[in-house]
Design a protein around this motif. Structure first.
Motif, short mmCIF file in Angstrom:
data_model
loop_
_atom_site.label_atom_id
_atom_site.label_comp_id
_atom_site.label_asym_id
_atom_site.label_seq_id
_atom_site.Cartn_x
_atom_site.Cartn_y
_atom_site.Cartn_z
N ASP A 96 3.35 14.49 10.59
CA ASP A 96 3.73 13.91 9.31
C ASP A 96 3.59 12.39 9.38
N VAL A 97 3.12 11.82 8.27
CA VAL A 97 3.02 10.36 8.19
C VAL A 97 4.42 9.78 8.06
N GLN A 98 4.71 8.80 8.90
CA GLN A 98 5.99 8.11 8.82
C GLN A 98 5.79 6.61 8.99
N LEU A 99 6.54 5.86 8.20
CA LEU A 99 6.60 4.41 8.33
C LEU A 99 8.07 4.05 8.45
N GLN A 100 8.43 3.42 9.54
CA GLN A 100 9.85 3.09 9.77
C GLN A 100 10.00 1.58 9.84
N ALA A 101 10.65 1.03 8.84
CA ALA A 101 10.86 -0.41 8.77
C ALA A 101 12.22 -0.76 9.34
N CYS A 102 12.28 -1.88 10.03
CA CYS A 102 13.55 -2.35 10.57
C CYS A 102 13.47 -3.86 10.76
N GLY A 103 14.61 -4.46 11.09
CA GLY A 103 14.64 -5.88 11.39
C GLY A 103 15.36 -6.72 10.36
N GLY A 104 15.81 -6.10 9.29
CA GLY A 104 16.53 -6.85 8.27
C GLY A 104 17.89 -7.32 8.77
N GLY A 105 18.53 -8.15 7.98
CA GLY A 105 19.83 -8.65 8.35
C GLY A 105 20.25 -9.76 7.41
N VAL A 106 21.28 -10.49 7.83
CA VAL A 106 21.80 -11.61 7.05
C VAL A 106 21.41 -12.90 7.76
N GLY B 56 1.81 9.44 12.81
CA GLY B 56 1.29 10.56 12.04
C GLY B 56 -0.05 10.33 11.38
N PHE B 57 -0.68 9.19 11.64
CA PHE B 57 -2.01 8.93 11.10
C PHE B 57 -2.73 7.93 12.01
N ASP B 58 -4.03 7.78 11.77
CA ASP B 58 -4.83 6.86 12.60
C ASP B 58 -4.53 5.43 12.17
N PHE B 59 -3.64 4.80 12.89
CA PHE B 59 -3.10 3.49 12.51
C PHE B 59 -4.19 2.46 12.24
N ASP B 60 -5.22 2.44 13.08
CA ASP B 60 -6.24 1.40 12.97
C ASP B 60 -7.13 1.56 11.75
N ASP B 61 -7.05 2.69 11.08
CA ASP B 61 -7.96 2.99 9.98
C ASP B 61 -7.41 2.64 8.60
N ILE C 24 -2.85 6.38 2.15
CA ILE C 24 -3.62 7.20 3.08
C ILE C 24 -4.18 8.39 2.32
N GLN C 25 -5.50 8.45 2.27
CA GLN C 25 -6.19 9.56 1.59
C GLN C 25 -5.65 9.75 0.18
N GLY C 26 -5.51 8.63 -0.53
CA GLY C 26 -5.12 8.68 -1.93
C GLY C 26 -3.65 8.83 -2.22
N ARG C 27 -2.82 8.83 -1.19
CA ARG C 27 -1.39 9.01 -1.38
C ARG C 27 -0.65 7.80 -0.83
N ASP C 28 0.40 7.40 -1.57
CA ASP C 28 1.25 6.30 -1.14
C ASP C 28 2.34 6.78 -0.20
N TYR C 29 2.48 6.09 0.93
CA TYR C 29 3.58 6.37 1.84
C TYR C 29 4.42 5.11 1.98
N ILE D 7 -2.21 -6.34 5.28
CA ILE D 7 -3.10 -6.59 6.40
C ILE D 7 -4.07 -5.42 6.45
N SER D 8 -5.36 -5.75 6.50
CA SER D 8 -6.38 -4.71 6.42
C SER D 8 -6.47 -3.96 7.74
N LYS D 9 -7.25 -2.89 7.73
CA LYS D 9 -7.45 -2.10 8.94
C LYS D 9 -8.24 -2.89 9.97
N GLY D 10 -8.25 -2.36 11.19
CA GLY D 10 -9.04 -2.96 12.24
C GLY D 10 -8.52 -4.33 12.66
N PRO D 11 -9.42 -5.33 12.73
CA PRO D 11 -8.96 -6.66 13.15
C PRO D 11 -7.89 -7.23 12.26
N GLY D 12 -7.87 -6.83 10.98
CA GLY D 12 -6.76 -7.20 10.12
C GLY D 12 -6.87 -8.52 9.40
#
Length: 116
Positions: free
Chosen positions: A1-11, A26-31, A100-105, A51-56
């Motif tokens: 399954d595709v997962q994106l886990q954000a962290c690092g927030g705070g005050v 869950g997916f080819d990150f570099d693509d 990813i493949q037409g779907r927003d995650y 940030i775009s795929k690959g070199p970014g």
């Protein structure tokens, strides 16, 4: 399954810095490009950076240009958002996103509060 886990927030005080992370699985990150968005209370979600795929290649919207920097680490499958010179108006929940493949995650969001 595709997962994106954000962290690092705070005050943080105005003028300070935070670094957010978005760990992907869950997916080819570099693509695929990864974007950062935020939603402040009572406002619509707005795009901040991509940030775009690959070199970014990187892109920023006006509210954060010159203050925020996005980068990616292929080995860690993680995208970062370095936020500098933070302002009270940067207070929001921050999300990472990939199409990813037409779907927003979306990641689950991480809350940033900037005190004046």
């Amino acid at each position: 399954d595709v997962q994106l886990q954000a962290c690092g927030g705070g005050v943080v005080q105005a003028g300070g810095s935070l670094r957010l992370s978005c760990e992907a699985s869950g997916f080819d990150f570099d693509d695929y490009a990864i974007g950062w968005f935020r939603q402040a209370p009572g406002k619509e979600r707005e795009g901040l950076s991509c940030i775009s795929k690959g070199p970014g290649s990187t892109y920023y919207t006006q509210p954060v240009k010159g203050r925020f920097i996005t980068s990616r680490d292929s080995a860690k499958k993680t995208v970062y958002l370095q936020m500098n010179s933070l302002k009270p108006e940067d207070t929001a929940i921050y999300y990472c996103n990939s199409q990813i493949q037409g779907r927003d995650y979306w990641g689950q969001g991480t809350e940033v509060t900037v005190s004046s």
